[in-house]
Design an enzyme around this catalytic site. Structure first.
Site, mmCIF file in Angstrom:
data_model
loop_
_atom_site.group_PDB
_atom_site.id
_atom_site.type_symbol
_atom_site.label_atom_id
_atom_site.label_comp_id
_atom_site.label_asym_id
_atom_site.label_seq_id
_atom_site.Cartn_x
_atom_site.Cartn_y
_atom_site.Cartn_z
ATOM 1 N N PRO A 22 0.880 -1.297 -0.043
ATOM 2 C CA PRO A 22 -0.093 0.131 0.058
ATOM 3 C C PRO A 22 0.972 1.257 -0.069
ATOM 4 O O PRO A 22 2.054 1.356 0.408
ATOM 5 C CB PRO A 22 -0.658 -0.037 1.174
ATOM 6 C CG PRO A 22 -0.690 -1.661 1.811
ATOM 7 C CD PRO A 22 0.753 -2.002 1.148
ATOM 8 N N LYS A 23 0.471 2.249 -0.813
ATOM 9 C CA LYS A 23 1.251 3.624 -0.680
ATOM 10 C C LYS A 23 0.597 4.511 0.266
ATOM 11 O O LYS A 23 -0.607 4.751 0.136
ATOM 12 C CB LYS A 23 1.047 4.351 -2.002
ATOM 13 C CG LYS A 23 2.078 5.242 -2.339
ATOM 14 C CD LYS A 23 2.056 6.159 -3.692
ATOM 15 C CE LYS A 23 2.932 7.070 -3.762
ATOM 16 N NZ LYS A 23 3.221 7.887 -2.772
ATOM 17 N N PHE A 24 1.252 4.744 1.331
ATOM 18 C CA PHE A 24 0.897 5.691 2.453
ATOM 19 C C PHE A 24 1.062 7.159 2.141
ATOM 20 O O PHE A 24 1.838 7.489 1.531
ATOM 21 C CB PHE A 24 1.274 5.138 3.682
ATOM 22 C CG PHE A 24 0.748 3.845 4.296
ATOM 23 C CD1 PHE A 24 -0.111 3.589 4.932
ATOM 24 C CD2 PHE A 24 1.399 2.705 3.762
ATOM 25 C CE1 PHE A 24 -0.406 2.402 5.547
ATOM 26 C CE2 PHE A 24 1.321 1.473 4.337
ATOM 27 C CZ PHE A 24 0.092 1.192 5.006
#
Length: 285
Positions: A22-24
């Site tokens: 996931p790209k936070f």
């Protein structure tokens, strides 16, 4: 070390050997645990320990000789609040400490660059570095955690579709057999927002409240473009961040003169907004 970068693509890649995370939505931060202390660096290499002192204190639990790559984020009401992280990063030391007391930060690590027993491990494949990272953080409590990762594209697609409300802005894809790509755009990123990164290399107008920005799209080295006039609130925030930048004289781009600064601040611009006109800045990174 120059941190690895990601290239924007329109869809999650498929095929053998891909891993997904996931790209936070936070601030890219390199965390280094030395024999005596912890030092945090922005993507540009600028030391930002004073802005994230709560993370530096928590990272003292790591063994000396550890260097991690990850994201400093702030949670608010069950989701990641980029504006809160942005305010912290743009604040002076006193205000940053006050903000840390109100909303402590978390550090989400996705890679290990130096290992306390093996030294620099950037040449190892991603899958080996990932295992080293998980083992290293196994007994380390929050706020320092390893990001989730999977080699199942269906799971990555479910993250992309289902976690946007929690502040997950997309997916990053990495080849499992690849080394850490120092300073290169070897990773791929798919984001919900149709934006791209630009490096601030200068400004027009007063430093405290610039009218426009001089930008290098992606990274320094390409042609310098000028932004459209900034929103007043955004201009104030960028002005605060520019107070620490070193002025390097005047330069010209697109027929106008701007004040050149040491490039460390990154902003987002609308993708494609610079094809037939000036670039539209949406926010700081």
């Amino acid at each position: 070390m120059r941190p690895a970068l990601a290239q924007a693509v329109p869809r999650i890649p498929d095929g053998h050997g891909w891993w997904y995370e996931p790209k936070f939505d936070g601030h890219r931060t390199i965390l280094r645990r030395t024999e005596e202390t912890v030092i945090l660096y922005a993507r540009s290499g600028r030391v930002v320990t004073s802005h994230w002192m709560d993370l530096a204190v928590a990272a003292m639990q790591l063994p000396p000789g550890t260097t991690l790559d990850g994201e400093a984020v702030i949670w608010k009401d069950g989701r990641i609040d980029f504006a809160a992280a942005q305010s912290r990063a743009a604040s002076g030391i006193t205000r940053a400490r006050a903000l840390a007391a109100q909303r402590p930060a978390s550090y989400l690590a996705w890679d290990v660059l130096e290992h306390p027993n093996q030294g620099q491990v950037t040449a190892l494949p991603y899958t080996q570095r990932r295992q080293l990272l998980v083992d290293l953080l196994h007994d380390i409590p929050p706020p320092i955690q390893a990001v989730p990762a999977t080699d199942d594209r269906d799971i990555a697609a479910a993250w992309y579709e289902g976690l946007q409300e929690q502040g997950i802005e997309g997916i990053v894809a990495k080849k499992g057999a690849a080394p850490y790509p120092l300073g290169r755009r070897a990773w791929l990123k798919v984001r919900h927002a149709d934006t791209e990164d630009a490096l601030v290399v200068g400004y027009l107008g007063p430093r405290r409240r610039p009218h426009r920005l001089a930008l290098a799209i992606g990274d320094e080295g390409g042609p310098i473009r000028l932004s459209a006039r900034l929103d007043p609130v955004l201009a104030g925030r960028i002005g605060e961040a520019l107070t620490a930048a070193e002025a390097l004289g005047e330069r010209r781009a697109e027929g106008e003169t701007y004040t050149r600064v040491d490039g460390y601040l990154t902003v987002e611009v609308l993708a494609g907004s610079g094809r037939h006109g000036t670039l539209t800045v949406t926010r700081m990174r």
